[in-house]
Design a protein around this motif. Sequence first.
Motif, short mmCIF file in Angstrom:
data_model
loop_
_atom_site.label_atom_id
_atom_site.label_comp_id
_atom_site.label_asym_id
_atom_site.label_seq_id
_atom_site.Cartn_x
_atom_site.Cartn_y
_atom_site.Cartn_z
N GLU A 233 -42.06 20.47 13.79
CA GLU A 233 -41.46 20.77 12.48
C GLU A 233 -40.90 19.52 11.81
O GLU A 233 -40.67 19.51 10.62
N ALA A 234 -40.62 18.49 12.62
CA ALA A 234 -40.17 17.20 12.09
C ALA A 234 -38.74 17.18 11.55
O ALA A 234 -38.38 16.26 10.83
N GLU A 235 -37.94 18.18 11.88
CA GLU A 235 -36.53 18.11 11.49
C GLU A 235 -35.83 16.95 12.21
O GLU A 235 -34.91 16.34 11.69
N ALA A 238 -36.31 13.82 10.34
CA ALA A 238 -35.55 13.84 9.09
C ALA A 238 -34.08 13.49 9.29
O ALA A 238 -33.46 12.92 8.40
N ASN B 100 -32.13 23.38 6.95
CA ASN B 100 -33.22 22.44 7.15
C ASN B 100 -33.13 21.39 6.05
O ASN B 100 -32.70 21.67 4.94
N GLY B 102 -35.37 19.87 4.43
CA GLY B 102 -36.38 19.89 3.36
C GLY B 102 -37.44 18.83 3.58
O GLY B 102 -38.47 18.82 2.94
N GLY B 104 -38.48 18.19 6.81
CA GLY B 104 -39.13 18.52 8.08
C GLY B 104 -39.72 19.91 8.04
O GLY B 104 -40.81 20.12 7.52
N ALA B 105 -38.95 20.86 8.56
CA ALA B 105 -39.43 22.23 8.67
C ALA B 105 -39.81 22.80 7.31
O ALA B 105 -39.18 22.50 6.30
N SER B 106 -40.86 23.60 7.29
CA SER B 106 -41.29 24.26 6.06
C SER B 106 -41.24 25.76 6.30
O SER B 106 -41.03 26.21 7.43
N SER B 109 -43.83 26.51 8.91
CA SER B 109 -43.53 26.14 10.30
C SER B 109 -42.45 27.05 10.88
O SER B 109 -42.49 27.40 12.05
N ALA B 110 -41.50 27.45 10.02
CA ALA B 110 -40.39 28.26 10.52
C ALA B 110 -40.81 29.69 10.81
O ALA B 110 -40.15 30.39 11.58
#
Lengths: 274, 226
Positions: A233-235, A238, B100, B102, B104-106, B109-110
Amino acid sequence: MSNMNGHEHNGNGNGEMTLFLKIWRQKCCSEKGKMCEYTVKGISPDISFLEMLDILNQDLIKRGEEPVVFDHDCREGICGACSLVINGIPHGPEVLTTTCQLHMRKFKDGDTIVIEPFRAKAFPVIRDLMVDRVALDEIITSGGYISANTGAAPEANSIPVRQENAELSMDAAACVGCGACVAACNNASAMLFVGAKVSHLGLLPQGEIEGRERVYNMVKKMDELGFGNCTNEAECEAVCPKGIKLSNIARLNRQFALSSFLKKDDGGLKQEWN
Amino acid sequence: MECCGLKFNYFTSSIGKKQIMTVSAFLLISFSIVHMIGNILMYVGPKYFNLYAYTLTANPLLPLAELVLASFFVVHILLAIILVVENYLARPQKYYMKVNTGKGASFASATMPWTGAIMLVFLIFHLLHFRFGTIYTTSYDGKEMRDLYRLMIEFFAQPAYLVWYVATMIAFAFHLGHGIQSIFQTVGINYSKYTPCINKLCLLLSLVLSVMFSAYPIWSYVKGLQ
Ligand code: SF4
Ligand code: FES
């Protein structure tokens, strides 16, 4: 000038602020915690977030209450000791910045700020906002080192290193081990941290020698400690205060598969790290 | 799996499980692409569509192919359940406030577990309706075969089914929107030079698949009206 909450604000950036804090208070790991509300007054926009908490703690001590416990050390963004999830984001709203380098000018007079500890099964709360991040150290102990004796500072250029690898390794080495990636990850996964460590060491000739065992052992330890599984997810990327890239996780994935299916002495097959 | 004299099971490791799931996802997407292309024959005419289905089912290797395909689904679904449960347990105390960034997670994805669950329900009904559904027969050049075309037109003449199919294809688009890109990252392909382009192509593929799969029921519905 006064804002919607009626607090005075002189608008030149030097106005003192009144802030409403919601802070997680928990006596110890085994006790239930809860959110508690506090108000701090006279906060200068020029002070850091942790200094704001220091002011709160001074107030609490004067009132005979328990100060809020939080982690910190260098307060200059290099040690990775500070943590905190501020308004839902580990290390707060400023990108590429640790909590200790976050300044109050990022907030407005009258703001409500929610402050919580990093949350993960592998990071149990010690008290209030302080969590035990020894799990990251355990991962390091399982393989985040090199055992090649490199002696004194070698002759420059005696071991050639590709410029690209040197850059990638240095970028990965910026990880300060704060654990914000775990805190931000919706699965509490430590893949960015582990990815950074295996890249930092494995991309250089001295660390490449035990590259495969390192990847294997560190992933094994990470799994044992109860971190979650990465869902890309790449959080983590970030929120990482050091800008560690997701490509380090890709390298970890790649190297883990190679480590699992290739033998150590595979007839001089070179590990391609980058 | 043993490595470097160390015993640690690839298949139970976090990365191993994800990589196996990724391989199953890759195979399922490949199947979807073939399925999508095959269905284009319905536009050509009932005869071609039915003959195509007949040719597939007449192949003696079909049961084996179905078994292999079913195993991809089973592996993908079981691993998904295991990973979701493990991930849930990895954070026993949830956040009071978590946003989130903004970056990373979309939404896609969530919602992977949810869109996945919708696809699973869809899959069961899809099989019940078509694979194990009503058998109409027709014959071409003296050869008797199943009239899947008629079944399809009749099925999608009911607006509720049409809406359900198109809605699940939206879920499918989101599932693949995150899923296809994820395949590359999970097997370790992430290079600043290629990844932006790969990601765009992945999004395009998920869009093409879901739009095409939505178009079939819509087309059938319109055909049924005529
Ligand atoms: S990768 Fe970034 S967020 Fe994670 S521990 Fe290292 S510095 Fe902190
Ligand atoms: S206290 Fe050292 S990085 Fe924040």
